[in-house]
Design a protein around this motif. Structure first.
Motif, PDB file in Angstrom:
ATOM      1  N   GLY A   1       0.806  -1.212   0.000  1.00 59.68           N
ATOM      2  CA  GLY A   1       0.000   0.000   0.000  1.00 59.68           C
ATOM      3  C   GLY A   1       0.840   1.263   0.000  1.00 59.68           C
ATOM      4  N   LEU A   2       1.914   1.274   0.783  1.00 60.58           N
ATOM      5  CA  LEU A   2       2.781   2.444   0.847  1.00 60.58           C
ATOM      6  C   LEU A   2       3.577   2.623  -0.442  1.00 60.58           C
ATOM      7  CD1 LEU A   2       3.985   1.966   4.525  1.00 60.58           C
ATOM      8  CD2 LEU A   2       2.643   3.897   3.682  1.00 60.58           C
ATOM      9  N   ARG A   3       3.964   1.524  -1.052  1.00 58.99           N
ATOM     10  CA  ARG A   3       4.681   1.631  -2.330  1.00 58.99           C
ATOM     11  C   ARG A   3       3.791   2.221  -3.412  1.00 58.99           C
ATOM     12  NH1 ARG A   3       7.961  -4.172  -2.107  1.00 58.99           N
ATOM     13  NH2 ARG A   3       9.737  -3.365  -0.882  1.00 58.99           N
ATOM     14  N   ARG A   4       2.507   1.905  -3.373  1.00 59.42           N
ATOM     15  CA  ARG A   4       1.591   2.479  -4.363  1.00 59.42           C
ATOM     16  C   ARG A   4       1.472   3.989  -4.204  1.00 59.42           C
ATOM     17  NH1 ARG A   4      -1.431  -2.271  -3.659  1.00 59.42           N
ATOM     18  NH2 ARG A   4      -2.708  -1.305  -2.047  1.00 59.42           N
ATOM     19  N   GLN A   5       1.797   4.489  -3.008  1.00 59.67           N
ATOM     20  CA  GLN A   5       1.772   5.932  -2.776  1.00 59.67           C
ATOM     21  C   GLN A   5       3.066   6.614  -3.209  1.00 59.67           C
ATOM     22  OE1 GLN A   5      -0.949   7.634  -1.609  1.00 59.67           O
ATOM     23  NE2 GLN A   5      -2.031   5.689  -1.770  1.00 59.67           N
ATOM     24  N   GLY A   6       4.017   5.851  -3.711  1.00 61.23           N
ATOM     25  CA  GLY A   6       5.248   6.429  -4.247  1.00 61.23           C
ATOM     26  C   GLY A   6       6.443   6.382  -3.324  1.00 61.23           C
ATOM     27  N   PHE A   7       6.280   5.823  -2.105  1.00 59.25           N
ATOM     28  CA  PHE A   7       7.398   5.752  -1.171  1.00 59.25           C
ATOM     29  C   PHE A   7       8.303   4.565  -1.464  1.00 59.25           C
ATOM     30  CE2 PHE A   7       3.945   7.754   1.372  1.00 59.25           C
ATOM     31  CZ  PHE A   7       4.557   8.972   1.601  1.00 59.25           C
ATOM     32  N   GLN A   8       9.576   4.684  -1.085  1.00 59.79           N
ATOM     33  CA  GLN A   8      10.475   3.531  -1.063  1.00 59.79           C
ATOM     34  C   GLN A   8      10.256   2.813   0.264  1.00 59.79           C
ATOM     35  OE1 GLN A   8      14.625   4.065  -2.327  1.00 59.79           O
ATOM     36  NE2 GLN A   8      14.126   6.198  -2.796  1.00 59.79           N
ATOM     37  N   VAL A   9       9.924   1.537   0.215  1.00 61.82           N
ATOM     38  CA  VAL A   9       9.546   0.832   1.442  1.00 61.82           C
ATOM     39  C   VAL A   9      10.398  -0.421   1.618  1.00 61.82           C
ATOM     40  CG1 VAL A   9       7.653  -0.131   2.797  1.00 61.82           C
ATOM     41  CG2 VAL A   9       7.183   1.648   1.099  1.00 61.82           C
ATOM     42  N   PHE A  10      10.945  -0.569   2.813  1.00 60.66           N
ATOM     43  CA  PHE A  10      11.678  -1.772   3.201  1.00 60.66           C
ATOM     44  C   PHE A  10      10.909  -2.437   4.339  1.00 60.66           C
ATOM     45  CE2 PHE A  10      14.615   1.547   1.814  1.00 60.66           C
ATOM     46  CZ  PHE A  10      15.206   0.926   0.716  1.00 60.66           C
ATOM     47  N   GLU A  11      11.215  -3.707   4.603  1.00 58.17           N
ATOM     48  CA  GLU A  11      10.467  -4.412   5.640  1.00 58.17           C
ATOM     49  C   GLU A  11      11.400  -5.215   6.540  1.00 58.17           C
ATOM     50  OE1 GLU A  11       8.041  -7.733   4.039  1.00 58.17           O
ATOM     51  OE2 GLU A  11       8.709  -7.014   2.061  1.00 58.17           O
ATOM     52  N   ALA A  12      10.956  -5.336   7.802  1.00 57.01           N
ATOM     53  CA  ALA A  12      11.697  -6.114   8.790  1.00 57.01           C
ATOM     54  C   ALA A  12      10.698  -6.853   9.657  1.00 57.01           C
ATOM     55  CB  ALA A  12      12.576  -5.205   9.647  1.00 57.01           C
ATOM     56  N   GLU A  13      11.050  -8.085  10.033  1.00 56.89           N
ATOM     57  CA  GLU A  13      10.138  -8.883  10.842  1.00 56.89           C
ATOM     58  C   GLU A  13      10.585  -8.988  12.292  1.00 56.89           C
ATOM     59  OE1 GLU A  13       9.985 -12.736   9.137  1.00 56.89           O
ATOM     60  OE2 GLU A  13      12.109 -13.194   9.505  1.00 56.89           O
ATOM     61  N   SER A  14      11.706  -8.363  12.626  1.00 55.22           N
ATOM     62  CA  SER A  14      12.234  -8.454  13.988  1.00 55.22           C
ATOM     63  C   SER A  14      12.982  -7.179  14.357  1.00 55.22           C
ATOM     64  CB  SER A  14      13.175  -9.641  14.112  1.00 55.22           C
ATOM     65  OG  SER A  14      14.343  -9.435  13.317  1.00 55.22           O
ATOM     66  N   ALA A  15      13.226  -7.020  15.659  1.00 56.35           N
ATOM     67  CA  ALA A  15      13.974  -5.858  16.137  1.00 56.35           C
ATOM     68  C   ALA A  15      15.406  -5.882  15.618  1.00 56.35           C
ATOM     69  CB  ALA A  15      13.961  -5.831  17.667  1.00 56.35           C
ATOM     70  N   ALA A  16      16.007  -7.060  15.594  1.00 55.04           N
ATOM     71  CA  ALA A  16      17.393  -7.174  15.132  1.00 55.04           C
ATOM     72  C   ALA A  16      17.523  -6.752  13.670  1.00 55.04           C
ATOM     73  CB  ALA A  16      17.884  -8.603  15.319  1.00 55.04           C
ATOM     74  N   GLN A  17      16.589  -7.199  12.863  1.00 54.96           N
ATOM     75  CA  GLN A  17      16.622  -6.842  11.440  1.00 54.96           C
ATOM     76  C   GLN A  17      16.421  -5.339  11.268  1.00 54.96           C
ATOM     77  OE1 GLN A  17      13.829  -9.111   9.124  1.00 54.96           O
ATOM     78  NE2 GLN A  17      14.821  -8.620   7.189  1.00 54.96           N
ATOM     79  N   ALA A  18      15.552  -4.753  12.083  1.00 57.06           N
ATOM     80  CA  ALA A  18      15.304  -3.318  11.995  1.00 57.06           C
ATOM     81  C   ALA A  18      16.547  -2.515  12.352  1.00 57.06           C
ATOM     82  CB  ALA A  18      14.149  -2.942  12.917  1.00 57.06           C
ATOM     83  N   ARG A  19      17.247  -2.932  13.400  1.00 61.69           N
ATOM     84  CA  ARG A  19      18.473  -2.228  13.808  1.00 61.69           C
ATOM     85  C   ARG A  19      19.501  -2.199  12.679  1.00 61.69           C
ATOM     86  NH1 ARG A  19      17.889  -5.689  18.365  1.00 61.69           N
ATOM     87  NH2 ARG A  19      16.861  -4.615  20.093  1.00 61.69           N
ATOM     88  N   SER A  20      19.542  -3.250  11.904  1.00 61.79           N
ATOM     89  CA  SER A  20      20.488  -3.331  10.798  1.00 61.79           C
ATOM     90  C   SER A  20      20.051  -2.475   9.609  1.00 61.79           C
ATOM     91  CB  SER A  20      20.639  -4.795  10.364  1.00 61.79           C
ATOM     92  OG  SER A  20      21.413  -4.908   9.192  1.00 61.79           O
ATOM     93  N   LEU A  21      18.728  -2.499   9.298  1.00 58.26           N
ATOM     94  CA  LEU A  21      18.236  -1.843   8.085  1.00 58.26           C
ATOM     95  C   LEU A  21      18.165  -0.325   8.207  1.00 58.26           C
ATOM     96  CD1 LEU A  21      15.410  -4.295   6.942  1.00 58.26           C
ATOM     97  CD2 LEU A  21      17.562  -3.802   5.753  1.00 58.26           C
ATOM     98  N   VAL A  22      17.898   0.206   9.405  1.00 58.14           N
ATOM     99  CA  VAL A  22      17.743   1.658   9.556  1.00 58.14           C
ATOM    100  C   VAL A  22      18.980   2.407   9.061  1.00 58.14           C
ATOM    101  CG1 VAL A  22      17.564   3.535  11.245  1.00 58.14           C
ATOM    102  CG2 VAL A  22      15.957   1.633  11.326  1.00 58.14           C
ATOM    103  N   PRO A  23      20.191   2.082   9.528  1.00 60.88           N
ATOM    104  CA  PRO A  23      21.363   2.800   9.003  1.00 60.88           C
ATOM    105  C   PRO A  23      21.760   2.351   7.601  1.00 60.88           C
ATOM    106  CG  PRO A  23      22.059   1.164  10.606  1.00 60.88           C
ATOM    107  CD  PRO A  23      20.568   1.152  10.613  1.00 60.88           C
TER     108      PRO A  23
END
Length: 525
Positions: free
Chosen positions: A44-66
């Protein structure tokens, strides 16, 4: 604490000097362990024109943010490997400029306050529509001083002193699309209709400032504020000695003052019939004779008029000239009342809360879930102007960080009577199926035929709603060329009140894959 990378806070996009940004350059991270729900948000967010990444855990999020240089994080409170509130604190400590919107299936005042104190921009409860989520993302970006390159839906950014126009709902997107189209024309006359407080002058200013005439003046006059004789002299000016007490050198009128710009005739329905003929000729010929003069003055202007009256009915009653009505109504724009675009209420409330926080020197004000329900249930007879006043009062009255229902100053008796009125359905046919059909049709109409939001309000999933619409023959058969028109079953046009791509057929009606299933029974967390 886990290391989030070597990037310094000052290098983060949200820490840079505010400026204009393209939604395509905004990077979002959705942190959600439910795969189906995460996929719905991402698509849904990609259809609005945003670049969107996904994470299923806190550890994955910590890595993807930077790693991905993320601008905004949509963060679930409950994650398989940690507490989302703890992750929020870690992310904000490492990157203070990072924008974080917390999500949870278990809303509580305590967790909301804790999230805001830890630096979250906003706190929302699941299920939440893509429309609502996008509104919050854009609101978060605006809070950092960023403005979208595309000045149209869902937000029209401030420009040369023009206030922002806020509204992510399908109906407001259609209004702003119409303003965009009108702005490409230099001379077409526009009639803006809507109740008091809906923002008619803001749309008029948008039409002026967006394109052809933005370098010229924008001149506004309230036709209801002056008598017929005074309004005539203000509109057309007067020559020296035209009447007793006139200025020694005479005076230029608003038509002349708006030369090469836009003249906004606010509340034109209040103009006296005796003045309408002269106004019609001035609009049609772009020339007029000042009061007491004999020399015609030519002007190059665009006319934008507004009214909160039903001009067609006034024409039938002989209170408004038919020829003037059709001359004004070359391009009509109708602004819906706030009660008919409920999805915009909380976005506007958050916008005004942020504004008054800054004005009154307050921080971390949170709109409680109970106050949010009161805001959504209120009929808003004064529309956006009334909502602004309510949020100003709430920002002043709130004790501590929480805005409660009593801080809004909306009378409970008024709320109860409006809630009861909202439950009234036609009872000429008392069969249960007839009442269900009437309720479904009412909710679809109230949401601008947004199927996701309607299914959410009805407490059923999208597939069930589609099946019931098919069973009862509920369709929105509008011409496909109308902006935002609903699709006829089997046609390849955009979904009810929405837009986008990647469409599939469900029960003979067009929809999008991956959108969030609004069935609350699926929200076990």
């Amino acid at each position: 604490m886990d290391n989030l990378g070597s990037k310094s806070p000052g290098n983060h996009p949200c820490a840079k000097e505010p400026g204009r940004i393209d939604p395509n350059d905004v990077k979002l991270l959705v942190v959600e362990d439910d795969a189906a729900l995460r996929s719905g948000f991402v698509q849904g967010l990609r259809r609005q024109g945003f670049q969107v990444f996904e994470a299923e855990s806190a550890a994955q999020a910590r890595s993807l943010v930077p790693e991905k240089d993320v601008d905004v994080v949509l963060l679930d409170v409950h994650l398989p490997d940690g507490d989302g509130l703890d992750l929020l604190k870690q992310l904000k400590n490492q990157i203070p400029g990072l924008l974080v919107i917390m999500m949870t299936g278990f809303g509580s005042v305590e967790s909301a306050v804790k999230a805001m104190k830890n630096g979250a921009y906003e706190y929302i409860e699941k299920p939440c529509s893509i429309e609502q989520t996008c509104g919050l993302v854009r609101g978060a970006l605006r809070s950092r001083g960023f403005r979208e390159v595309n000045p149209f839906p869902p937000v029209l950014p401030a420009k040369e002193g023009v206030p922002e126009i806020i509204g992510s709902s399908a109906r407001m997107r259609r209004v702003l699309r119409s303003a965009q189209k009108v702005a490409t024309s230099r001379d077409s006359t526009v009639l803006i209709e809507g109740e008091s407080g809906t923002g008619k002058e803001l749309v008029a200013r948008a039409i002026h400032y967006l394109r052809e005439r933005r370098s010229g003046p924008f001149v506004a006059i309230n036709c209801a504020a002056l008598s017929a004789s005074l309004l005539e002299s203000e509109l057309f000016g007067y020559e020296e000695g035209s009447f007793t007490g006139s200025a020694r050198r005479g005076k230029k009128g608003f038509f002349q003052a708006a030369h090469e710009g836009t003249l906004f005739l606010d509340e034109i329905g209040e103009m006296d019939v005796s003045l309408q003929a002269k106004t019609l000729r001035a609009i049609q010929e772009k020339a007029f004779i000042p009061v007491g003069g004999n020399q015609e003055v030519a002007v190059d202007i665009r006319i934008v008029a507004s009214t909160n009256r039903n001009l067609q009915e006034m024409v039938k009653q002989g209170r408004f000239r038919e020829d003037l009505y059709y001359r004004l109504c070359v391009i009509p724009i109708e602004i819906p009342p706030l009660r008919e675009r409920c999805n915009d209420i909380l976005e506007l409330a958050s916008y005004f809360r942020d504004h008054f926080q800054r004005e009154f020197g307050r921080e971390n004000l949170v709109i409680s879930p109970e106050a949010a329900e009161v805001l959504k249930a209120h009929p808003w007879p004064g529309n956006v102007r009334s909502l602004r006043a309510v949020m100003e009062r709430a920002a002043l009255s709130a004790e501590g960080d929480l805005i409660r229902p009593e801080d809004l100053g909306i009378e409970s008796s008024e709320m109860e009577s409006n809630i009861h009125r909202g439950l009234v359905l036609p009872l000429t046919d008392r069969r249960l199926v007839s009442m269900e059909k009437a309720l479904i049709l009412k909710v679809l109409t109230d949401t601008g035929w947004n199927v996701s939001e309607s299914s959410h309000q009805l407490g059923i999933n999208r597939s069930t709603l589609y099946n019931k619409m098919k069973r009862y023959g509920i369709r929105r058969d509008l011409p496909s060329w109308l902006p935002g028109s609903g699709c006829i079953a089997g046609s390849p046009h955009e979904e009810f009140g929405g837009g986008g791509q990647d469409r599939v057929m469900v029960s003979g009606i067009t929809t999008h894959p991956g959108q969030i299933d609004e069935n609350p029974r699926d929200r076990s967390r």
